[in-house]
Design an enzyme around this catalytic site. Structure first.
Site, mmCIF file in Angstrom:
data_model
loop_
_atom_site.group_PDB
_atom_site.id
_atom_site.type_symbol
_atom_site.label_atom_id
_atom_site.label_comp_id
_atom_site.label_asym_id
_atom_site.label_seq_id
_atom_site.Cartn_x
_atom_site.Cartn_y
_atom_site.Cartn_z
ATOM 1 N N GLU A 38 14.535 6.470 17.478
ATOM 2 C CA GLU A 38 13.597 6.658 16.379
ATOM 3 C C GLU A 38 14.331 6.648 15.044
ATOM 4 O O GLU A 38 15.374 7.302 14.897
ATOM 5 C CB GLU A 38 12.847 7.990 16.573
ATOM 6 C CG GLU A 38 12.068 8.495 15.387
ATOM 7 C CD GLU A 38 11.006 7.516 14.917
ATOM 8 O OE1 GLU A 38 10.799 7.439 13.687
ATOM 9 O OE2 GLU A 38 10.383 6.831 15.756
ATOM 10 N N ARG A 203 -7.399 8.446 0.978
ATOM 11 C CA ARG A 203 -7.838 9.598 1.758
ATOM 12 C C ARG A 203 -7.471 10.881 1.034
ATOM 13 O O ARG A 203 -6.388 10.997 0.454
ATOM 14 C CB ARG A 203 -7.191 9.593 3.146
ATOM 15 C CG ARG A 203 -7.417 8.318 3.945
ATOM 16 C CD ARG A 203 -6.750 8.432 5.302
ATOM 17 N NE ARG A 203 -6.957 7.243 6.116
ATOM 18 C CZ ARG A 203 -6.062 6.289 6.289
ATOM 19 N NH1 ARG A 203 -4.886 6.386 5.704
ATOM 20 N NH2 ARG A 203 -6.319 5.265 7.058
#
Length: 450
Positions: A38, A203
């Site tokens: 990751e 948002r």
């Protein structure tokens, strides 16, 4: 007596929905040693809510029932009671502009209760199921190197911090700007890079008291519908035990943004101007959007259809394979479907116990696994991308030859979700296994192994 064969090392690049679900599925196979690399210092996910519909929930349960249990713990389920036939409302879109304000454009229902989940919450639940020694952080991939000594050579991953890792198989789950996709297709291939769709989603949340002052009692009604019109969509609903009001505003035909720019600074004056001719309630919702850092704008990107999802012992899943606009709420679910098909194929056909059936090298088995995965998953996942983009154009008045009248849009959206949500995941895995076994049998006949 021969020594036991070493487990096959599988490197998963990227810890998003697809990568973590795939890793969790592969952990159960003793003949596979899977690891995820990751780029961030922890597993994270950008964006807000995700819809993981009935198809994705079935796939979760087949990978590992604990994934579905985690989803059910953290998902936000709809407030509305089922209708007389036992169906829950999943998605409702109505017109937000004249001449047919509040006319229904799309209404999808299902026997399962409607639900959404915050992306970070789902990642947190997946992370709980990952065996800690299999997760490696701060590993931003810069290059994939395949050996020159033959198919048995390990594949080397080169990371930005100068470190490397070797694997027998590499699977890219590294998102919309995937390095693994570039390796598979080539940096100059026309389908290598995602493109900006021209849409931006803003948002935010505001205190419920403020929302009620502006919207009245409609702010606390759990039933909601997305309002659509020319170049815009808006929806809002109560959350956090009715203490906050969530608002999402999507605009279309925006100016280009840089290729690596996800977040877009909001221009609230421009937002209000764009929705000036929408109905009063929509205008008031847009007026609630704060002009500060609490409002996040996300540019929406789309992946062109790739001619293949693999090359040699390297493959892609999730957004790296088929990043989709969000206008059908189906892109995240396709990532879970990818993980299911891939882990079932790898788990079964890399098992050394199968050598008594058809002796295959790891490379032979991997190529046929990836071909079976590609055959079953590529058309379906790319169709989701195509129809999601078309849905966005239809709802925003940008589809050539289709008016913004509700009846005309509705005619094009009939059964738009059915083939996505109702897809049988057990049968999809069976189909992939059938493709593999047909190829395996053909190889055996061609090489006189039978």
């Amino acid at each position: 007596m021969s020594s036991p064969r070493k487990p096959i090392n599988i490197a998963i690049v990227g810890g998003g929905f697809a990568g973590l679900a795939l890793l969790i599925g592969l952990q159960k196979y003793p003949h596979i040693d899977a690891h995820v690399y990751e780029s961030q210092d922890e597993f994270t996910e950008i964006g807000a809510g995700a819809v993981l519909g009935p198809n994705a929930q079935q796939a979760m349960s087949l990978i590992d029932p604990r994934i579905l249990e985690g989803f059910q713990r953290r998902a936000i389920f709809g407030f509305q009671e089922p209708n007389a036939e036992g169906f829950h409302s999943w998605a409702t879109v109505v017109k937000g502009q004249t001449p047919d304000v509040d006319e229904i454009v799309m209404h999808y229902k299902h026997k399962l209760k409607d639900s959404t989940i915050h992306r970070a919450h789902f990642i947190d639940e997946l992370n709980k199921l990952v065996e800690p020694h299999r997760a490696h952080f701060g590993k931003r991939l810069s290059e994939v190197r395949e050996g020159t000594g033959g198919d048995s050579d390990p594949i080397t991953l080169v990371f930005g911090d100068g470190s490397t890792a070797e694997a027998d198989i590499v699977i890219g789950s590294d998102g919309i700007h995937s390095v693994v996709r570039k390796h598979i297709l080539g940096v100059n291939h026309p389908a290598t890079n995602a493109f900006f769709t021209g849409a931006i989603a803003y948002r935010c949340t505001v205190p419920m008291a403020k929302a009620k002052d502006t919207l009245g009692e409609r702010a606390i009604q759990p039933q909601f519908a997305m309002k659509c019109g020319k170049d815009g969509m808006v929806f809002g609903f109560p959350m956090s035990n009715f203490s906050l009001y969530y608002i999402a505003v999507v605009t279309f035909n925006n100016a280009p943004v840089p290729h690596d720019q996800w977040k877009v600074k909001p221009n609230v004056s421009d937002l209000r101007a764009r929705f000036a001719d929408f109905e009063d309630f929509v205008r008031k919702q847009v007026e609630l959007v704060p002009d500060d850092s609490s409002t996040l704008g996300w540019s929406i990107w789309e992946m062109p259809p790739a001619p293949t999802y693999f090359n040699g012992r390297v493959a892609i899943v999730g957004d790296a394979a088929h990043a989709s606009p969000p206008f059908q709420g189906a892109g995240a679910g396709q990532s879970i479907e990818d993980a299911l098909v891939m882990e079932q194929l790898l788990g079964k056909y890399l098992d050394p116990a199968r050598e008594s059936i058809h002796p295959l090298t790891t490379t032979e088995a991997t190529l046929m696994i990836f071909q079976a995965y590609d055959t079953v998953r590529r058309f379906r996942s790319q169709k989701v991308v195509t129809t999601s983009a078309e849905t966005g154009r239809l709802l925003s008045g940008n589809e050539p030859g289709v008016s913004l009248h509700a009846k005309d849009i509705h005619a094009r959206l009939t059964d738009r979700e059915q083939w996505i949500f109702e897809h049988d995941q057990v049968q999809q895995v069976k189909d992939a296994k059938h493709v593999f076994e047909e190829a395996e049998l053909a190889l055996a006949r061609g090489s006189n192994r039978l």
